[in-house]
Design a protein around this motif. Structure first.
Motif, PDB file in Angstrom:
ATOM      1  N   CYS A   1      39.382  40.825  35.781  1.00  0.00           N
ATOM      2  CA  CYS A   1      39.623  41.134  37.202  1.00  0.00           C
ATOM      3  C   CYS A   1      39.247  42.579  37.524  1.00  0.00           C
ATOM      4  O   CYS A   1      38.674  42.853  38.584  1.00  0.00           O
ATOM      5  CB  CYS A   1      41.080  40.871  37.567  1.00  0.00           C
ATOM      6  SG  CYS A   1      41.517  39.131  37.604  1.00  0.00           S
TER       7      CYS A   1
ATOM      8  N   ALA B   1      44.775  38.379  41.002  1.00  0.00           N
ATOM      9  CA  ALA B   1      43.388  38.719  41.330  1.00  0.00           C
ATOM     10  C   ALA B   1      43.331  39.914  42.273  1.00  0.00           C
ATOM     11  O   ALA B   1      42.532  40.834  42.074  1.00  0.00           O
ATOM     12  CB  ALA B   1      42.690  37.508  41.948  1.00  0.00           C
TER      13      ALA B   1
ATOM     14  N   THR C   1      42.106  43.606  40.817  1.00  0.00           N
ATOM     15  CA  THR C   1      40.774  43.906  41.327  1.00  0.00           C
ATOM     16  C   THR C   1      40.799  45.188  42.144  1.00  0.00           C
ATOM     17  O   THR C   1      39.939  46.052  41.977  1.00  0.00           O
ATOM     18  CB  THR C   1      40.252  42.732  42.178  1.00  0.00           C
ATOM     19  OG1 THR C   1      40.231  41.558  41.366  1.00  0.00           O
ATOM     20  CG2 THR C   1      38.853  42.991  42.659  1.00  0.00           C
TER      21      THR C   1
ATOM     22  N   HIS D   1      35.010  33.920  33.760  1.00  0.00           N
ATOM     23  CA  HIS D   1      36.463  33.773  33.906  1.00  0.00           C
ATOM     24  C   HIS D   1      36.939  32.524  33.166  1.00  0.00           C
ATOM     25  O   HIS D   1      38.010  32.532  32.562  1.00  0.00           O
ATOM     26  CB  HIS D   1      36.848  33.642  35.390  1.00  0.00           C
ATOM     27  CG  HIS D   1      37.508  34.851  35.944  1.00  0.00           C
ATOM     28  ND1 HIS D   1      38.698  35.343  35.493  1.00  0.00           N
ATOM     29  CD2 HIS D   1      37.133  35.682  36.943  1.00  0.00           C
ATOM     30  CE1 HIS D   1      39.036  36.409  36.175  1.00  0.00           C
ATOM     31  NE2 HIS D   1      38.095  36.640  37.066  1.00  0.00           N
TER      32      HIS D   1
ATOM     33  N   THR E   1      37.887  39.979  44.330  1.00  0.00           N
ATOM     34  CA  THR E   1      39.098  39.161  44.441  1.00  0.00           C
ATOM     35  C   THR E   1      38.755  37.700  44.676  1.00  0.00           C
ATOM     36  O   THR E   1      39.336  36.805  44.046  1.00  0.00           O
ATOM     37  CB  THR E   1      39.998  39.686  45.583  1.00  0.00           C
ATOM     38  OG1 THR E   1      40.345  41.042  45.316  1.00  0.00           O
ATOM     39  CG2 THR E   1      41.253  38.864  45.730  1.00  0.00           C
TER      40      THR E   1
ATOM     41  N   SER F   1      37.274  36.223  41.458  1.00  0.00           N
ATOM     42  CA  SER F   1      38.330  36.069  40.455  1.00  0.00           C
ATOM     43  C   SER F   1      39.247  34.902  40.795  1.00  0.00           C
ATOM     44  O   SER F   1      39.640  34.131  39.920  1.00  0.00           O
ATOM     45  CB  SER F   1      39.150  37.355  40.331  1.00  0.00           C
ATOM     46  OG  SER F   1      38.400  38.357  39.713  1.00  0.00           O
TER      47      SER F   1
ATOM     48  N   GLY G   1      35.576  42.744  37.777  1.00  0.00           N
ATOM     49  CA  GLY G   1      35.148  42.139  39.033  1.00  0.00           C
ATOM     50  C   GLY G   1      35.265  43.109  40.194  1.00  0.00           C
ATOM     51  O   GLY G   1      34.401  43.145  41.076  1.00  0.00           O
TER      52      GLY G   1
END
Length: 190
Positions: free
Chosen positions: A41, A141, A145, A27, A54, A57, A44
C-alpha cells in the motif's frame, strides 16, 4: 539513487494501463512471497499517488479477499488451522465485528488471512463477505497509501500513541454482549 526513481516513474508513466493491472495482481500474489500488505500500500501511494494508489490497493485487496474465500472453502483443513489460530489469539467463541477487523487490519503484524476467516464467520455468504471485506480494507488502503511515507519517520512515542489509539478503537467497536450463566439467571435466595 534519484536516477533509479526517475527511471521507475518513467516506466510506470509509459506503461499506461499495464502498471495498475500489474500492481493489482501484485497485491494478489504478494502473500505467496511474504510481502506485508502495508508495504504494498505504501508503494502504491508513492507510485500512483494517494487517490489512485488507494483505489488500486482496494481493488487488489478485495480481489485477494474474494480469492481467499474460495480457497478456504475448497480447503477446509486450512480453514480449520486458521480457526484454531483465531481461538488462540482472540479466545473461544469470539466473533469480531467488521469494525474491529478494519481496525486490526491497520496493525501490521496481525495475520491478514486470519482476519479473512474472522470475516467469513461474521458474513458467510459471498456477497456479504465481499462487501464487508471492501469496507474492512478501506481504512487499511487509505491510511497506508496516504500516510505511509510518513510512518517510517515517526518516533517510538508516536508509534506507541497510534497503537494505543488502535487498541481503544478495537475495544470500543466490539460487540457488546453479556453472557449470564444458568445458575446466575435462576439464582434462588437462601
Amino acid at each position: 539513487m534519484d536516477e533509479k526513481y526517475t527511471f521507475v516513474f518513467a516506466v510506470i508513466e509509459s506503461s499506461g494501463w499495464l502498471a495498475p493491472v500489474a500492481f493489482i495482481l501484485f497485491h494478489i500474489l504478494r502473500q505467496f512471497i511474504f510481502i506485508p500488505v502495508v508495504l504494498v500500500c505504501i508503494v502504491g501511494g508513492i507510485l500512483f499517488g494517494s487517490v489512485f494508489g488507494t483505489i488500486y490497493s482496494l481493488v487488489g485487496l478485495t480481489l485477494l479477499s474474494a480469492g481467499s474465500y474460495f480457497i478456504l472453502k475448497m480447503f477446509p483443513a486450512l480453514n480449520q488451522k486458521l480457526l484454531n489460530l483465531k481461538q488462540k489469539w482472540f479466545g473461544y467463541g469470539a466473533k469480531l465485528t467488521v469494525g474491529q477487523i478494519a481496525v486490526l487490519r491497520l496493525v501490521p503484524f496481525v495475520h491478514y488471512q486470519l482476519l479473512n476467516v474472522c470475516l467469513m464467520e461474521r458474513k458467510p455468504a459471498l456477497g456479504e463477505y465481499v462487501k464487508s471485506s471492501f469496507l474492512a480494507n478501506l481504512p487499511l488502503a487509505f491510511f497506508y497509501t496516504v500516510f505511509g511515507e510518513f510512518i517510517s519517520e515517526f518516533t517510538p512515542g508516536i508509534i506507541i500513541l497510534i497503537m494505543m489509539g488502535l487498541f481503544i478503537l478495537f475495544y470500543t467497536l466490539r460487540e457488546k454482549v453479556r453472557v449470564i450463566k444458568w445458575q446466575e439467571f435462576f439464582h434462588q435466595p437462601s
